[in-house]
Motif scaffolding. Structure first.
Motif, mmCIF file in Angstrom:
data_model
loop_
_atom_site.group_PDB
_atom_site.id
_atom_site.type_symbol
_atom_site.label_atom_id
_atom_site.label_comp_id
_atom_site.label_asym_id
_atom_site.label_seq_id
_atom_site.Cartn_x
_atom_site.Cartn_y
_atom_site.Cartn_z
ATOM 1 N N LEU A 1 3.018 -12.434 -1.285
ATOM 2 C CA LEU A 1 4.245 -11.665 -1.495
ATOM 3 C C LEU A 1 4.606 -11.596 -2.978
ATOM 4 C CD1 LEU A 1 6.664 -10.107 -0.416
ATOM 5 C CD2 LEU A 1 7.757 -12.292 0.116
ATOM 6 N N ARG A 2 4.565 -12.735 -3.662
ATOM 7 C CA ARG A 2 4.902 -12.774 -5.088
ATOM 8 C C ARG A 2 3.949 -11.909 -5.908
ATOM 9 N NH1 ARG A 2 4.000 -17.899 -6.213
ATOM 10 N NH2 ARG A 2 1.952 -17.388 -7.013
ATOM 11 N N ASN A 3 2.634 -12.016 -5.652
ATOM 12 C CA ASN A 3 1.656 -11.237 -6.410
ATOM 13 C C ASN A 3 1.796 -9.742 -6.152
ATOM 14 O OD1 ASN A 3 0.635 -13.585 -7.493
ATOM 15 N ND2 ASN A 3 -1.120 -13.679 -6.125
ATOM 16 N N ALA A 4 1.973 -9.374 -4.890
ATOM 17 C CA ALA A 4 2.132 -7.959 -4.561
ATOM 18 C C ALA A 4 3.371 -7.390 -5.243
ATOM 19 C CB ALA A 4 2.235 -7.775 -3.047
ATOM 20 N N LEU A 5 4.456 -8.120 -5.182
ATOM 21 C CA LEU A 5 5.705 -7.646 -5.767
ATOM 22 C C LEU A 5 5.611 -7.520 -7.287
ATOM 23 C CD1 LEU A 5 8.541 -6.751 -5.117
ATOM 24 C CD2 LEU A 5 9.257 -9.134 -5.144
ATOM 25 N N SER A 6 5.062 -8.514 -7.947
ATOM 26 C CA SER A 6 4.978 -8.441 -9.409
ATOM 27 C C SER A 6 4.014 -7.342 -9.855
ATOM 28 C CB SER A 6 4.594 -9.795 -10.010
ATOM 29 O OG SER A 6 3.302 -10.174 -9.596
ATOM 30 N N ASN A 7 2.889 -7.159 -9.150
ATOM 31 C CA ASN A 7 1.953 -6.083 -9.499
ATOM 32 C C ASN A 7 2.606 -4.717 -9.327
ATOM 33 O OD1 ASN A 7 -0.132 -7.847 -10.115
ATOM 34 N ND2 ASN A 7 -1.060 -7.714 -8.099
ATOM 35 N N LEU A 8 3.348 -4.544 -8.250
ATOM 36 C CA LEU A 8 4.007 -3.266 -8.003
ATOM 37 C C LEU A 8 5.122 -3.001 -9.008
ATOM 38 C CD1 LEU A 8 4.109 -3.351 -4.117
ATOM 39 C CD2 LEU A 8 2.792 -1.762 -5.538
ATOM 40 N N GLN A 9 5.867 -4.023 -9.370
ATOM 41 C CA GLN A 9 6.931 -3.833 -10.359
ATOM 42 C C GLN A 9 6.352 -3.403 -11.700
ATOM 43 O OE1 GLN A 9 8.827 -7.665 -9.944
ATOM 44 N NE2 GLN A 9 10.480 -6.834 -8.704
ATOM 45 N N MET A 10 5.263 -4.028 -12.106
ATOM 46 C CA MET A 10 4.634 -3.650 -13.377
ATOM 47 C C MET A 10 4.067 -2.233 -13.292
ATOM 48 S SD MET A 10 5.267 -5.986 -15.463
ATOM 49 C CE MET A 10 4.252 -5.396 -16.796
ATOM 50 N N ALA A 11 3.458 -1.884 -12.173
ATOM 51 C CA ALA A 11 2.923 -0.535 -11.999
ATOM 52 C C ALA A 11 4.049 0.492 -12.015
ATOM 53 C CB ALA A 11 2.140 -0.445 -10.693
ATOM 54 N N PHE A 12 5.179 0.153 -11.407
ATOM 55 C CA PHE A 12 6.329 1.056 -11.389
ATOM 56 C C PHE A 12 6.802 1.339 -12.811
ATOM 57 C CE2 PHE A 12 10.761 2.230 -11.270
ATOM 58 C CZ PHE A 12 10.852 3.079 -10.188
ATOM 59 N N GLU B 1 -5.198 -5.347 -5.185
ATOM 60 C CA GLU B 1 -4.498 -6.004 -4.095
ATOM 61 C C GLU B 1 -4.629 -7.504 -4.251
ATOM 62 O OE1 GLU B 1 -5.240 -4.715 -0.171
ATOM 63 O OE2 GLU B 1 -5.314 -2.619 -0.722
ATOM 64 N N PRO B 2 -3.521 -8.234 -4.103
ATOM 65 C CA PRO B 2 -3.606 -9.681 -4.240
ATOM 66 C C PRO B 2 -4.391 -10.290 -3.084
ATOM 67 C CG PRO B 2 -1.417 -9.033 -3.554
ATOM 68 C CD PRO B 2 -2.190 -7.771 -3.815
ATOM 69 N N ALA B 3 -5.317 -11.141 -3.423
ATOM 70 C CA ALA B 3 -6.097 -11.823 -2.404
ATOM 71 C C ALA B 3 -5.369 -13.096 -2.000
ATOM 72 C CB ALA B 3 -7.477 -12.177 -2.944
ATOM 73 N N PRO B 4 -5.361 -13.417 -0.718
ATOM 74 C CA PRO B 4 -4.737 -14.666 -0.300
ATOM 75 C C PRO B 4 -5.406 -15.837 -1.011
ATOM 76 C CG PRO B 4 -5.250 -13.309 1.603
ATOM 77 C CD PRO B 4 -5.859 -12.644 0.406
ATOM 78 N N GLN C 1 0.829 -1.209 0.000
ATOM 79 C CA GLN C 1 0.000 0.000 0.000
ATOM 80 C C GLN C 1 0.861 1.256 0.000
ATOM 81 O OE1 GLN C 1 -2.536 -0.654 3.402
ATOM 82 N NE2 GLN C 1 -4.187 -1.473 2.115
ATOM 83 N N ASN C 2 1.955 1.244 0.743
ATOM 84 C CA ASN C 2 2.860 2.393 0.736
ATOM 85 C C ASN C 2 3.460 2.598 -0.653
ATOM 86 O OD1 ASN C 2 2.621 3.375 3.379
ATOM 87 N ND2 ASN C 2 4.028 1.828 4.149
ATOM 88 N N ALA C 3 3.872 1.526 -1.288
ATOM 89 C CA ALA C 3 4.415 1.640 -2.642
ATOM 90 C C ALA C 3 3.345 2.165 -3.598
ATOM 91 C CB ALA C 3 4.946 0.285 -3.121
ATOM 92 N N ALA C 4 2.119 1.659 -3.484
ATOM 93 C CA ALA C 4 1.026 2.122 -4.348
ATOM 94 C C ALA C 4 0.721 3.600 -4.093
ATOM 95 C CB ALA C 4 -0.220 1.267 -4.121
ATOM 96 N N LEU C 5 0.825 4.041 -2.842
ATOM 97 C CA LEU C 5 0.628 5.449 -2.518
ATOM 98 C C LEU C 5 1.636 6.309 -3.273
ATOM 99 C CD1 LEU C 5 -0.659 7.681 -0.610
ATOM 100 C CD2 LEU C 5 1.260 7.204 0.903
ATOM 101 N N PHE C 6 2.905 5.884 -3.267
ATOM 102 C CA PHE C 6 3.949 6.662 -3.924
ATOM 103 C C PHE C 6 3.980 6.465 -5.439
ATOM 104 C CE2 PHE C 6 5.668 6.377 0.475
ATOM 105 C CZ PHE C 6 5.511 7.720 0.778
ATOM 106 N N LEU C 7 3.210 5.517 -5.936
ATOM 107 C CA LEU C 7 3.037 5.376 -7.383
ATOM 108 C C LEU C 7 1.816 6.166 -7.860
ATOM 109 C CD1 LEU C 7 3.852 1.586 -7.854
ATOM 110 C CD2 LEU C 7 5.211 3.530 -8.654
ATOM 111 N N ILE D 1 9.292 -1.204 -2.924
ATOM 112 C CA ILE D 1 9.326 -2.380 -3.806
ATOM 113 C C ILE D 1 10.598 -3.178 -3.560
ATOM 114 C CG2 ILE D 1 9.443 -3.147 -6.212
ATOM 115 C CD1 ILE D 1 7.652 -0.666 -6.871
ATOM 116 N N ASP D 2 11.723 -2.494 -3.438
ATOM 117 C CA ASP D 2 12.998 -3.179 -3.164
ATOM 118 C C ASP D 2 12.976 -3.888 -1.817
ATOM 119 O OD1 ASP D 2 14.025 -2.397 -5.595
ATOM 120 O OD2 ASP D 2 15.248 -0.758 -4.782
#
Length: 147
Positions: free
Chosen positions: A76-87, A107-110, A26-32, A54-55
């Motif tokens: 973790l994998r879904n959140a990271l890949s979604n954020l990398q693509m958004a970045f 947001e990735p659902a469990p 969510q913090n990464a999405a805020l700054f994106l 993201i890092d």
């Protein structure tokens, strides 16, 4: 009795880990610029801070590899890949000078599905070209999300 307490504690820790990952996402999405700033109500882009979060998620993924449940790994994998693509999308939009608002990252659902092994390297579209020996050493120490 000890087994019951251990499994309850394990479940609580798993939920806390997922909440931790989602807080970073969510913090990464805020700054994106995908979540409006609570003070201004406007989306604001700060790629440097977004990249930092993201890092951190990528570091957590690397350091916890093999020690997470399937659900934790998937989140973790879904959140990271979604954020990398958004970045990548946001940084390309900024390079073009576009002030268009990026689409929100879902947001990735469990998931209860078995996890696919985590990605061990950066996808080709996210890495910079290098020789094989160079890229092998850089994989461990650098990340690049755009051109």
């Amino acid at each position: 009795m000890a087994e019951v307490q251990t499994s309850v504690q394990s479940g609580e820790l798993s939920q806390r880990f997922i909440e931790f990952v989602m807080m970073h996402a969510q913090n990464a999405a805020l700054f994106l610029g995908q979540i409006p700033n609570p003070k201004t109500g406007q989306g604001e882009v700060n790629l440097e801070l977004a990249k930092m979060f993201i890092d951190q998620l990528a570091m957590i993924q690397e350091k916890t590899r093999g020690n997470l449940t399937n659900e934790e790994t998937t989140v973790l994998r879904n959140a990271l890949s979604n954020l990398q693509m958004a970045f990548v999308e946001v940084s390309r939009a900024q390079e073009r000078g576009g002030a268009s608002q990026p689409a929100p990252v879902p947001e990735p659902a469990p998931s209860a599905e078995p996890s696919v092994p985590a990605q061990t390297s950066t996808p080709p579209e996210l890495s910079t070209p290098a020789t094989s020996a160079e890229s092998e050493s850089k994989k461990k120490f650098t990340k690049s999300y755009g051109p």
